[in-house]
Every structure is written in C-alpha cells, then in structure tokens.
Design a protein around this motif. Sequence first.
Motif, PDB file in Angstrom:
ATOM      1  N   GLN A 360      19.985  57.157  39.325  1.00  0.00           N
ATOM      2  CA  GLN A 360      18.724  56.966  38.589  1.00  0.00           C
ATOM      3  C   GLN A 360      18.000  58.293  38.372  1.00  0.00           C
ATOM      4  OE1 GLN A 360      16.917  53.753  37.582  1.00  0.00           O
ATOM      5  NE2 GLN A 360      19.091  53.298  37.448  1.00  0.00           N
ATOM      6  N   SER A 361      17.955  59.152  39.404  1.00  0.00           N
ATOM      7  CA  SER A 361      17.245  60.433  39.255  1.00  0.00           C
ATOM      8  C   SER A 361      18.026  61.381  38.356  1.00  0.00           C
ATOM      9  CB  SER A 361      17.026  61.096  40.616  1.00  0.00           C
ATOM     10  OG  SER A 361      16.146  60.313  41.359  1.00  0.00           O
ATOM     11  N   ALA A 362      19.340  61.455  38.586  1.00  0.00           N
ATOM     12  CA  ALA A 362      20.170  62.367  37.784  1.00  0.00           C
ATOM     13  C   ALA A 362      20.147  61.963  36.310  1.00  0.00           C
ATOM     14  CB  ALA A 362      21.596  62.371  38.307  1.00  0.00           C
ATOM     15  N   GLY A 363      20.155  60.650  36.053  1.00  0.00           N
ATOM     16  CA  GLY A 363      20.156  60.169  34.669  1.00  0.00           C
ATOM     17  C   GLY A 363      18.843  60.433  33.965  1.00  0.00           C
ATOM     18  N   GLN A 364      17.797  60.526  34.750  1.00  0.00           N
ATOM     19  CA  GLN A 364      16.466  60.710  34.173  1.00  0.00           C
ATOM     20  C   GLN A 364      16.187  62.163  33.789  1.00  0.00           C
ATOM     21  OE1 GLN A 364      13.289  58.989  36.658  1.00  0.00           O
ATOM     22  NE2 GLN A 364      12.370  60.973  36.488  1.00  0.00           N
ATOM     23  N   LYS A 365      16.797  63.069  34.545  1.00  0.00           N
ATOM     24  CA  LYS A 365      16.470  64.491  34.386  1.00  0.00           C
ATOM     25  C   LYS A 365      16.594  64.990  32.939  1.00  0.00           C
ATOM     26  CE  LYS A 365      16.842  68.651  37.043  1.00  0.00           C
ATOM     27  NZ  LYS A 365      17.445  69.404  38.085  1.00  0.00           N
ATOM     28  N   PRO A 366      17.704  64.686  32.216  1.00  0.00           N
ATOM     29  CA  PRO A 366      17.811  65.221  30.848  1.00  0.00           C
ATOM     30  C   PRO A 366      16.798  64.638  29.872  1.00  0.00           C
ATOM     31  CG  PRO A 366      19.937  64.376  31.648  1.00  0.00           C
ATOM     32  CD  PRO A 366      18.902  63.937  32.620  1.00  0.00           C
ATOM     33  N   GLU A 367      16.084  63.594  30.284  1.00  0.00           N
ATOM     34  CA  GLU A 367      15.113  62.960  29.377  1.00  0.00           C
ATOM     35  C   GLU A 367      13.786  63.713  29.320  1.00  0.00           C
ATOM     36  OE1 GLU A 367      15.280  59.972  27.323  1.00  0.00           O
ATOM     37  OE2 GLU A 367      17.356  60.609  27.520  1.00  0.00           O
ATOM     38  N   GLY A 368      13.655  64.746  30.152  1.00  0.00           N
ATOM     39  CA  GLY A 368      12.444  65.571  30.073  1.00  0.00           C
ATOM     40  C   GLY A 368      11.575  65.497  31.313  1.00  0.00           C
ATOM     41  N   ALA A 369      10.317  65.877  31.132  1.00  0.00           N
ATOM     42  CA  ALA A 369       9.398  65.981  32.267  1.00  0.00           C
ATOM     43  C   ALA A 369       8.995  64.598  32.778  1.00  0.00           C
ATOM     44  CB  ALA A 369       8.153  66.747  31.836  1.00  0.00           C
ATOM     45  N   ALA A 370       8.708  64.541  34.068  1.00  0.00           N
ATOM     46  CA  ALA A 370       8.285  63.263  34.662  1.00  0.00           C
ATOM     47  C   ALA A 370       7.282  63.514  35.770  1.00  0.00           C
ATOM     48  CB  ALA A 370       9.493  62.531  35.221  1.00  0.00           C
ATOM     49  N   TRP A 371       6.358  62.577  35.931  1.00  0.00           N
ATOM     50  CA  TRP A 371       5.500  62.568  37.127  1.00  0.00           C
ATOM     51  C   TRP A 371       6.159  61.586  38.077  1.00  0.00           C
ATOM     52  CZ3 TRP A 371       1.273  60.288  33.546  1.00  0.00           C
ATOM     53  CH2 TRP A 371       0.915  61.224  32.563  1.00  0.00           C
ATOM     54  N   LYS A 372       6.572  62.088  39.242  1.00  0.00           N
ATOM     55  CA  LYS A 372       7.354  61.248  40.151  1.00  0.00           C
ATOM     56  C   LYS A 372       6.505  60.767  41.324  1.00  0.00           C
ATOM     57  CE  LYS A 372      11.801  63.195  39.086  1.00  0.00           C
ATOM     58  NZ  LYS A 372      13.132  62.886  39.540  1.00  0.00           N
ATOM     59  N   HIS A 373       6.762  59.574  41.753  1.00  0.00           N
ATOM     60  CA  HIS A 373       6.004  59.012  42.880  1.00  0.00           C
ATOM     61  C   HIS A 373       6.939  58.218  43.780  1.00  0.00           C
ATOM     62  CE1 HIS A 373       3.510  59.227  39.212  1.00  0.00           C
ATOM     63  NE2 HIS A 373       2.696  59.853  40.027  1.00  0.00           N
ATOM     64  N   ASP A 374       6.815  58.459  45.080  1.00  0.00           N
ATOM     65  CA  ASP A 374       7.605  57.732  46.092  1.00  0.00           C
ATOM     66  C   ASP A 374       6.600  56.914  46.883  1.00  0.00           C
ATOM     67  OD1 ASP A 374       9.264  57.048  48.306  1.00  0.00           O
ATOM     68  OD2 ASP A 374       8.703  58.906  49.319  1.00  0.00           O
ATOM     69  N   ALA A 430       1.775  69.314  32.824  1.00  0.00           N
ATOM     70  CA  ALA A 430       0.454  69.818  33.215  1.00  0.00           C
ATOM     71  C   ALA A 430      -0.529  68.684  33.488  1.00  0.00           C
ATOM     72  CB  ALA A 430      -0.096  70.739  32.131  1.00  0.00           C
ATOM     73  N   LEU A 431      -0.201  67.487  33.005  1.00  0.00           N
ATOM     74  CA  LEU A 431      -1.099  66.333  33.236  1.00  0.00           C
ATOM     75  C   LEU A 431      -0.745  65.579  34.526  1.00  0.00           C
ATOM     76  CD1 LEU A 431      -1.181  64.869  29.621  1.00  0.00           C
ATOM     77  CD2 LEU A 431      -3.035  66.054  30.816  1.00  0.00           C
ATOM     78  N   ARG A 432       0.217  66.127  35.267  1.00  0.00           N
ATOM     79  CA  ARG A 432       0.724  65.385  36.418  1.00  0.00           C
ATOM     80  C   ARG A 432      -0.362  65.002  37.421  1.00  0.00           C
ATOM     81  NH1 ARG A 432       1.917  65.439  41.694  1.00  0.00           N
ATOM     82  NH2 ARG A 432       3.886  64.537  42.359  1.00  0.00           N
ATOM     83  N   ASP A 433      -1.222  65.941  37.749  1.00  0.00           N
ATOM     84  CA  ASP A 433      -2.229  65.640  38.772  1.00  0.00           C
ATOM     85  C   ASP A 433      -3.093  64.450  38.363  1.00  0.00           C
ATOM     86  OD1 ASP A 433      -1.140  67.784  39.977  1.00  0.00           O
ATOM     87  OD2 ASP A 433      -2.972  68.974  40.119  1.00  0.00           O
ATOM     88  N   GLU A 434      -3.516  64.475  37.115  1.00  0.00           N
ATOM     89  CA  GLU A 434      -4.360  63.373  36.620  1.00  0.00           C
ATOM     90  C   GLU A 434      -3.584  62.050  36.589  1.00  0.00           C
ATOM     91  OE1 GLU A 434      -7.181  63.727  32.985  1.00  0.00           O
ATOM     92  OE2 GLU A 434      -5.932  65.529  33.042  1.00  0.00           O
ATOM     93  N   GLY A 435      -2.351  62.127  36.056  1.00  0.00           N
ATOM     94  CA  GLY A 435      -1.523  60.915  35.958  1.00  0.00           C
ATOM     95  C   GLY A 435      -1.209  60.348  37.334  1.00  0.00           C
ATOM     96  N   SER A 436      -0.862  61.238  38.262  1.00  0.00           N
ATOM     97  CA  SER A 436      -0.505  60.769  39.605  1.00  0.00           C
ATOM     98  C   SER A 436      -1.719  60.198  40.328  1.00  0.00           C
ATOM     99  CB  SER A 436       0.077  61.925  40.425  1.00  0.00           C
ATOM    100  OG  SER A 436       1.325  62.259  39.898  1.00  0.00           O
ATOM    101  N   ARG A 437      -2.880  60.744  40.059  1.00  0.00           N
ATOM    102  CA  ARG A 437      -4.070  60.209  40.691  1.00  0.00           C
ATOM    103  C   ARG A 437      -4.264  58.734  40.290  1.00  0.00           C
ATOM    104  NH1 ARG A 437      -8.902  61.475  43.294  1.00  0.00           N
ATOM    105  NH2 ARG A 437      -7.706  63.084  44.283  1.00  0.00           N
ATOM    106  N   ILE A 438      -3.971  58.434  39.024  1.00  0.00           N
ATOM    107  CA  ILE A 438      -4.099  57.044  38.554  1.00  0.00           C
ATOM    108  C   ILE A 438      -3.149  56.141  39.355  1.00  0.00           C
ATOM    109  CG2 ILE A 438      -3.611  55.514  36.583  1.00  0.00           C
ATOM    110  CD1 ILE A 438      -4.540  57.876  34.776  1.00  0.00           C
ATOM    111  N   VAL A 439      -1.897  56.602  39.480  1.00  0.00           N
ATOM    112  CA  VAL A 439      -0.892  55.791  40.195  1.00  0.00           C
ATOM    113  C   VAL A 439      -1.272  55.667  41.674  1.00  0.00           C
ATOM    114  CG1 VAL A 439       1.544  55.688  40.895  1.00  0.00           C
ATOM    115  CG2 VAL A 439       0.950  56.451  38.578  1.00  0.00           C
ATOM    116  N   HIS A 440      -1.608  56.790  42.282  1.00  0.00           N
ATOM    117  CA  HIS A 440      -1.880  56.762  43.727  1.00  0.00           C
ATOM    118  C   HIS A 440      -3.160  55.994  44.068  1.00  0.00           C
ATOM    119  CE1 HIS A 440       0.975  60.395  44.599  1.00  0.00           C
ATOM    120  NE2 HIS A 440       1.613  59.262  44.463  1.00  0.00           N
ATOM    121  N   ASP A 441      -4.137  56.024  43.172  1.00  0.00           N
ATOM    122  CA  ASP A 441      -5.345  55.225  43.433  1.00  0.00           C
ATOM    123  C   ASP A 441      -5.014  53.724  43.438  1.00  0.00           C
ATOM    124  OD1 ASP A 441      -6.918  57.431  43.763  1.00  0.00           O
ATOM    125  OD2 ASP A 441      -7.952  57.279  41.831  1.00  0.00           O
TER     126      ASP A 441
END
Length: 495
Positions: A360-374, A430-441
């Motif tokens: 899943q991770s390897a297949g996603q990489k060529p699709e571009g940037a991602a904000w990742k959350h575990d 560059a929007l990762r912090d904002e995007g991740s804050r939404i998910v983590h909240d």
Amino acid sequence: MPDDANTARTKMMRDDTSPVGGETPNMTAPLPADVLSHLKAVLGPDGWSQEPARLEPKLVEWRGRWRGETPLLVLPRSTAEVATVVGICHEAGVAITPQGGNTGLVGGQVPHGEILLSTEKLRTVRDIAPMDDVLVVEAGVTLLEAQQAAASVDRLFPLSLAAEGTATVGGNISTNAGGTAVLRYGVMRDLVLGLEAVLPDGRLFDGLKRLRKDNTGYDLKQLLIGAEGTLGVITAASLKLFPVMRSRATAVVGLESPHCAVELLMRAKAETGGGVDAFELMGRQGVANVLKHIPGARDPLPQPYPWIVLIELASGEPGAAEAGMERLLGAALEDGLILDAALAQNAQQAKDFWRVREDQSAGQKPEGAAWKHDVSVPVSKIAAFIEEATAAVERFHPGVRVVAFGHVGDGNVHYDVLQPIGADGPAFGALRDEGSRIVHDIVARYEGSISAEHGLGRMKSAEALTYKSPVQVAMMRAVRDALDPKRIMNPGVLF
Ligand SMILES: Cc1cc2nc3c(=O)[nH]c(=O)nc-3n(C[C@H](O)[C@H](O)[C@H](O)COP(=O)(O)OP(=O)(O)OC[C@H]3O[C@@H](n4cnc5c(N)ncnc54)[C@H](O)[C@@H]3O)c2cc1C
C-alpha cells in the motif's frame, strides 16, 4: 577538537511529508577530542567507524525522508561494551542515538549530531527454551531471525511486520512495534518477559527474567518498552513463544463500507472463539495504486469493490481454520454483509493477497505528495472516524484522495491523504501541518492516538504535546529526568 565533531549538526531533508515541529536542536555539547579517542581505544579498530560509505546507510532513513549526521558510529560487541560506551558518554555529557535496523518511520533512529550506537554486532541467540516457551536474544537479532529461532523448536514468535528482515528485536521493543498479528497476540509490550539494558549512566538493568508472574512492585522493563531509546540501550530480551498453528486460512472480502468491515470483524471474533490472526482493511484508492505501480500485482477480486478486507484465521486443529472461514464468509454473503470473497487455495495465493496489503505504501509513493497518519481509535469508532476525517479533508482541500488502510482489528488506520491528481507536490506538502491537524483533532475527539504503532520519534514529539495532558507530560519528564538527568539518550525524541 576534530572537524567532524565541530560541524556535526542537525540537517533534515524536507519533502512532501516533512515532519511536524521543525528541526530539533541538538541539546548536547559536541564530541570532545579526548572522548572520541577514549571511545576508539576501548572499542578497538573493529568497534567504531567514521568512514562516510560505512555511515551512509545508517544516516539516511529508508524512504530518504531523514538525513542525519554523526561524529562517530560505535559498534559494541557485548553488553559490557555498550555499558562502557554509555558510561564514557554520560561522564562527558555526550549524546547518543541508538539504532537497530533503521526501519523506524518517525526518524527517532537517525542521529543529528549524537554518537550513533548501532546494535548490529549484538546478534547472539542466547537461549531457546521450548519448555518455558521462551526465546532469549540480543537486541541486534532481526525480527525474522527471532521468528526462525522460534520455528526451529516448533514454536511461534508472532510479531510480524513488512520490515521484519531488517528490523531488530531491540528496535521492535523500543518502538513497541505492532504489525499484523496484534489482534491475537498483542503488541511487542505484551510479548516481552524480561529485558537487559544499559541505563543512561552506564549501569546495567539486569531484568532478563523469563517469568510470567512477577508481582514485586513497578514493572520496570515496561518503562523501557516504547521509550524510543530515551531511557537506555536495550541489549537483550526474553520473549514469549506460542504454539505453532496447524491450520491457517487466508481470504479477501469485498465490502461496501468500513461499517461492514467492523461488523464482519465482530462476527469473525465471536464465531472463531478468538481465532482471527489478522484483519486488514484497504480502500479502493490504495488497491488501485498498487495495481497501477507494483509490477505483477493483481486485483484479488473480480470487481473493483470500494473496500477490501484481508482476513487470516488460524487454529491449532488441522483443517479447522479453512472450515471456519468457509462458514463465516458463507453466512456473511448470504446475509448481504459482504459483496464477494475469495479464499486462498495455496500459500502462493495467500502471499499474493498479502502483497496487495503490504505494498500500500510503495504503491502510493509514485502518486505524489501525501500527508500520512498512523492513528488509532476504538474499533467501534473506526468507520465513523474514516467518514468524518474524509469529509473534513475533502472540504479543506477539494480533490484530495484518501488512502485508508491498516490493522482494523486493532483500531489502527494508516490514514494517508494524497495530493489531487496533477497538483503541485511541494505546495500540497506545505499544507501538511494544517491538514494533519484536522485529522488529528478528529482522532482526539474519538479518544484515539496520533501514533498507533510507529512512535513519536523526531517527527511527532512536538505535536504530541498538544494531545497529552499536562500531567502525562510531567510524569514522562519526571521519569526521564530521574534516569537521564543529563539528557544524553536520544535528546531530540519525546519530551
Ligand atoms: C516497510 C515497513 C513496514 C513497517 N510496518 C510496521 C508495522 O506494521 N508495525 C509497526 O509497528 N512498525 C512498522 N514499521 C516500522 C519499523 O519497522 C518498526 O518501528 C521497528 O520496530 C523498528 O525496528 P528497527 O530495528 O529498525 O529500529 P530503528 O529504526 O533502528 O529504531 C527505532 C527506534 O528505536 C530506538 N532503538 C533501536 N534499537 C534500540 C535499542 N537496542 N535500545 C534502545 N533504543 C533502540 C531508536 O533510537 C529509535 O528511536 C515498518 C517499517 C517499514 C520500513
């Protein structure tokens, strides 16, 4: 003072998923020349290196997301040598980053000016004791080697994850690793009976017992488990072994939604009496990425169902897992809970099913940037979490593609938000912090965790302060200050 020590400093490669919290300052002094020569002398010529080619694979995280620096790589061959190294560093106030297989996903193993202490020479299997159901190994033994040692006496060491050929037992313990068999056997914390470790002042913590019952006060080994190298260097562990299963059945199932997946999980657990070894969810976007980018990958089902679950049942009784799987899936199909199912007919087919999950991770990489959350939430809330988070990130950034997959049986979702097709990767990153804050909240509202199994490392330590209570943070700091008042152990990690 040597040049390499003077210039040792934090350097981080920024990319689409650059860590939250920015650079972590190295809080300790550079390596004085007399300490450097003392360490070299006690370890001998084979016990250290400053050769760039030797250091390179240990300074770069496997995805290339983190690049570090070190004035010296130390390669102790025994617990006594680890104690000597740590004792010298403690005296001098010189910082250390321990490293096992360098497969950690949050940057905690990459030194940023600290001495790099590798466990690669701590490779002895000290004991295999089938009567006690115990395996005693040194920290640098790989997870795969530990599994193989258990199998050599017809026992199972159940921890399993895609990096097991390289990840070490010491790293698994220090990150309290999870993986694909947690549902039945628990996380690493549940699989450790005893530990041997060198504390930050060089003293030996001799807790290498193999008891299942030892009710004599604080369970001190648990402090070191999941400590990410901040409370000492783990040098050996006694691990729990289990009976080998005599039958195993692997199936993939097509479903309409994560709600159906959770309902199927409840049924599977109840009907098999706890016989579910793995229960992994994958969304269509993630499966499509694998089919597009991983050579030889095949869709496990004839239709592109919105969600796929990979289920593995196991039993001590020959044939029981296969029969249980057929009963479970037959009834679920009849009731309309699932849309389709395929049962692996042989080991190769089971491997192919797992491949779609593991890539899943390897297949996603060529699709571009991602904000990742575990992240993890209570199992009962997984479906609601995925729905709510997806609606929120789509509102925040229309066109994003959600790749949600993971160990649903443990409430653990790897929730990745991929850039819209054709979008500018760095701008999205560059929007990762904002995007991740939404998910983590949202995770926090569901009483979940922003790091289900990978730890905090350098990547999430600053962010975790937002989600821990002041009392929790104070307790963690008190423990650390008590054991490591000079903060020499992995100073850029945790609080
Ligand atoms: C393809 C892939 C799949 C993965 N899948 C999973 C998964 O399913 N579940 C999961 O939990 N993780 C997963 N991981 C993450 C990683 O494999 C685990 O975190 C693993 O436990 C790290 O082991 P390591 O030996 O590589 O540790 P390292 O990366 O070397 O170190 C990790 C942390 O532990 C500390 N450390 C290492 N050894 C010691 C020691 N002896 N004493 C004290 N501190 C030490 C380091 O300082 C660092 O903070 C995956 C990684 C990859 C690359």
